[in-house]
Enzyme design. Structure first.
Site, PDB file in Angstrom:
ATOM      1  N   ARG A   1      36.715  70.416  43.236  1.00  0.00           N
ATOM      2  CA  ARG A   1      35.593  71.281  42.847  1.00  0.00           C
ATOM      3  C   ARG A   1      35.372  72.422  43.824  1.00  0.00           C
ATOM      4  O   ARG A   1      34.775  73.435  43.460  1.00  0.00           O
ATOM      5  CB  ARG A   1      34.336  70.420  42.643  1.00  0.00           C
ATOM      6  CG  ARG A   1      34.391  69.661  41.317  1.00  0.00           C
ATOM      7  CD  ARG A   1      33.243  68.705  41.184  1.00  0.00           C
ATOM      8  NE  ARG A   1      33.548  67.384  41.698  1.00  0.00           N
ATOM      9  CZ  ARG A   1      32.643  66.520  42.131  1.00  0.00           C
ATOM     10  NH1 ARG A   1      31.375  66.853  42.145  1.00  0.00           N
ATOM     11  NH2 ARG A   1      33.005  65.325  42.542  1.00  0.00           N
TER      12      ARG A   1
ATOM     13  N   GLU B   1      30.726  59.590  49.832  1.00  0.00           N
ATOM     14  CA  GLU B   1      29.565  58.813  49.374  1.00  0.00           C
ATOM     15  C   GLU B   1      30.074  57.554  48.670  1.00  0.00           C
ATOM     16  O   GLU B   1      29.470  56.509  48.741  1.00  0.00           O
ATOM     17  CB  GLU B   1      28.690  59.647  48.419  1.00  0.00           C
ATOM     18  CG  GLU B   1      27.370  58.966  48.086  1.00  0.00           C
ATOM     19  CD  GLU B   1      26.575  59.637  46.979  1.00  0.00           C
ATOM     20  OE1 GLU B   1      27.072  60.583  46.354  1.00  0.00           O
ATOM     21  OE2 GLU B   1      25.450  59.169  46.713  1.00  0.00           O
TER      22      GLU B   1
HETATM   23  O1  LIG Z   1      29.759  65.398  51.316  1.00  0.00           O
HETATM   24  P1  LIG Z   1      30.700  64.314  50.858  1.00  0.00           P
HETATM   25  O2  LIG Z   1      30.119  62.940  50.971  1.00  0.00           O
HETATM   26  O3  LIG Z   1      32.047  64.421  51.459  1.00  0.00           O
HETATM   27  O4  LIG Z   1      30.874  64.489  49.279  1.00  0.00           O
HETATM   28  C1  LIG Z   1      31.041  65.725  48.651  1.00  0.00           C
HETATM   29  C2  LIG Z   1      32.412  65.870  48.063  1.00  0.00           C
HETATM   30  O5  LIG Z   1      32.579  64.919  46.996  1.00  0.00           O
HETATM   31  C3  LIG Z   1      33.001  65.615  45.818  1.00  0.00           C
HETATM   32  O6  LIG Z   1      34.376  65.682  45.717  1.00  0.00           O
HETATM   33  P2  LIG Z   1      35.300  64.449  45.302  1.00  0.00           P
HETATM   34  O7  LIG Z   1      35.888  63.858  46.533  1.00  0.00           O
HETATM   35  O8  LIG Z   1      34.536  63.536  44.388  1.00  0.00           O
HETATM   36  O9  LIG Z   1      36.521  65.134  44.582  1.00  0.00           O
HETATM   37  P3  LIG Z   1      36.711  66.159  43.349  1.00  0.00           P
HETATM   38  O10 LIG Z   1      36.192  67.502  43.820  1.00  0.00           O
HETATM   39  O11 LIG Z   1      38.197  66.168  43.206  1.00  0.00           O
HETATM   40  O12 LIG Z   1      35.968  65.660  42.139  1.00  0.00           O
HETATM   41  C4  LIG Z   1      32.424  67.000  45.998  1.00  0.00           C
HETATM   42  O13 LIG Z   1      33.110  67.959  45.198  1.00  0.00           O
HETATM   43  C5  LIG Z   1      32.569  67.253  47.459  1.00  0.00           C
HETATM   44  O14 LIG Z   1      33.856  67.762  47.809  1.00  0.00           O
HETATM   45  N1  LIG Z   2      26.226  62.364  43.702  1.00  0.00           N
HETATM   46  C1  LIG Z   2      27.292  63.164  43.562  1.00  0.00           C
HETATM   47  N2  LIG Z   2      27.426  63.938  42.468  1.00  0.00           N
HETATM   48  C2  LIG Z   2      28.523  64.738  42.322  1.00  0.00           C
HETATM   49  N3  LIG Z   2      29.498  64.808  43.222  1.00  0.00           N
HETATM   50  C3  LIG Z   2      29.403  64.057  44.323  1.00  0.00           C
HETATM   51  N4  LIG Z   2      30.204  63.946  45.418  1.00  0.00           N
HETATM   52  C4  LIG Z   2      29.630  63.048  46.255  1.00  0.00           C
HETATM   53  N5  LIG Z   2      28.487  62.582  45.754  1.00  0.00           N
HETATM   54  C5  LIG Z   2      28.312  63.207  44.552  1.00  0.00           C
END
Ligand SMILES: O=P(O)(O)OC[C@H]1O[C@H](OP(=O)(O)OP(=O)(O)O)[C@H](O)[C@@H]1O
Ligand SMILES: Nc1ncnc2[nH]cnc12
Length: 173
Positions: free
Chosen positions: A58, A95
Site C-alpha cells: 500500500r 500489528e
Molecule cells: O505500523 P505497522 O504496525 O508496521 O503497520 C502498518 C503497515 O501494515 C500495512 O501493510 P501490510 O504489512 O499489511 O502489507 P500490505 O501493504 O501489502 O497490505 C500498512 O500498509 C502498513 O505498511
Molecule cells: N488496522 C489496520 N488496518 C489496515 N491496515 C493495517 N496495517 C496494520 N494495521 C492495520
C-alpha cells in the site's frame, strides 16, 4: 474533505480483534484520491527530498503518485524475495505478525534526502524497518508521511527520532 467517512472499516480482518482500515474506498473516489496525493505532496514540497520510498504494497499507492507529482525518484521497499538485484534486509513486527523488508542496495545513494510514504501508521514497525534500511545505505530520512494514523498503537513513540505527518487519526479501535 471528510476522508474518515470514505475509509471503510472492516471488523475482525485479517484476524479477530483487528479493525481494518480499508483505503480502497478512498482510491475508488477520484476526488478523494487526488486530494490525498495533493495533501501528502504539499507536506513534502519544501523539504528538498531526493527520493520517495514506499513499502509494499500500500506504500506504493501513496508513494509513487507523490513522487510523480513532485518530480522525484521512487524506490520500492519490498517483502523478501521480490527484488531481483542485491538487497539489504531488515526484520520487524506488525500489528498482526512478523515480517521482513528488503531494498535494493544501489537504490539509495549516500547523502540522499528521503521521505517514506505509506497508507497507514499502526505500530510503526514497517516504516521503522524502511528507515533503518535507508540509513544503512547512507540515506537521510527527512520525513514519514501517512494517510492514516492509529494513534492508540503509539507508532509515533517507535518513530520518535523522525518527523511524522498523518492526514487522518483514529484515537481508538
Ligand atoms: O505500523 P505497522 O504496525 O508496521 O503497520 C502498518 C503497515 O501494515 C500495512 O501493510 P501490510 O504489512 O499489511 O502489507 P500490505 O501493504 O501489502 O497490505 C500498512 O500498509 C502498513 O505498511
Ligand atoms: N488496522 C489496520 N488496518 C489496515 N491496515 C493495517 N496495517 C496494520 N494495521 C492495520
Amino acid at each position: 474533505m471528510d476522508l474518515k467517512s470514505l475509509i471503510r472499516e472492516i471488523q475482525d480482518f485479517p484476524k479477530e480483534g483487528i479493525s481494518f482500515k480499508d483505503i480502497t474506498t478512498v482510491l475508488n473516489n477520484k476526488d478523494a484520491f487526488k486530494y490525498v496525493i495533493d495533501q501528502l505532496s504539499e507536506q513534502l514540497k519544501d523539504l528538498n527530498v531526493d527520493v520517495i520510498v514506499g513499502p509494499e504494497a500500500r506504500g506504493f499507492l501513496m508513494g509513487a503518485p507523490v513522487a510523480y507529482k513532485l518530480n522525484k525518484a521512487f524506490v520500492p521497499v519490498r517483502k523478501p524475495g521480490k527484488l531481483p538485484a542485491e538487497t539489504a534486509r531488515y526484520e520487524y513486527k506488525l500489528e498482526y505478525g512478523t515480517d521482513a523488508l528488503e531494498i535494493h542496495k544501489d537504490a539509495i545513494k549516500p547523502g540522499d534526502r528521503v521521505a517514506i510514504l505509506d497508507d497507514l501508521l499502526a505500530t510503526g514497525g514497517t516504516v521503522l524497518a524502511a528507515a533503518k534500511l535507508i540509513e544503512e545505505l547512507g540515506g537521510q530520512v527527512i520525513s514519514l508521511n501517512f494517510l492514516i494514523e492509529l494513534s492508540f498503537l503509539k507508532g509515533r513513540e517507535t518513530l520518535k527520532d523522525y518527523h511524522v505527518e498523518t492526514l487522518v487519526q483514529y484515537d481508538e479501535e
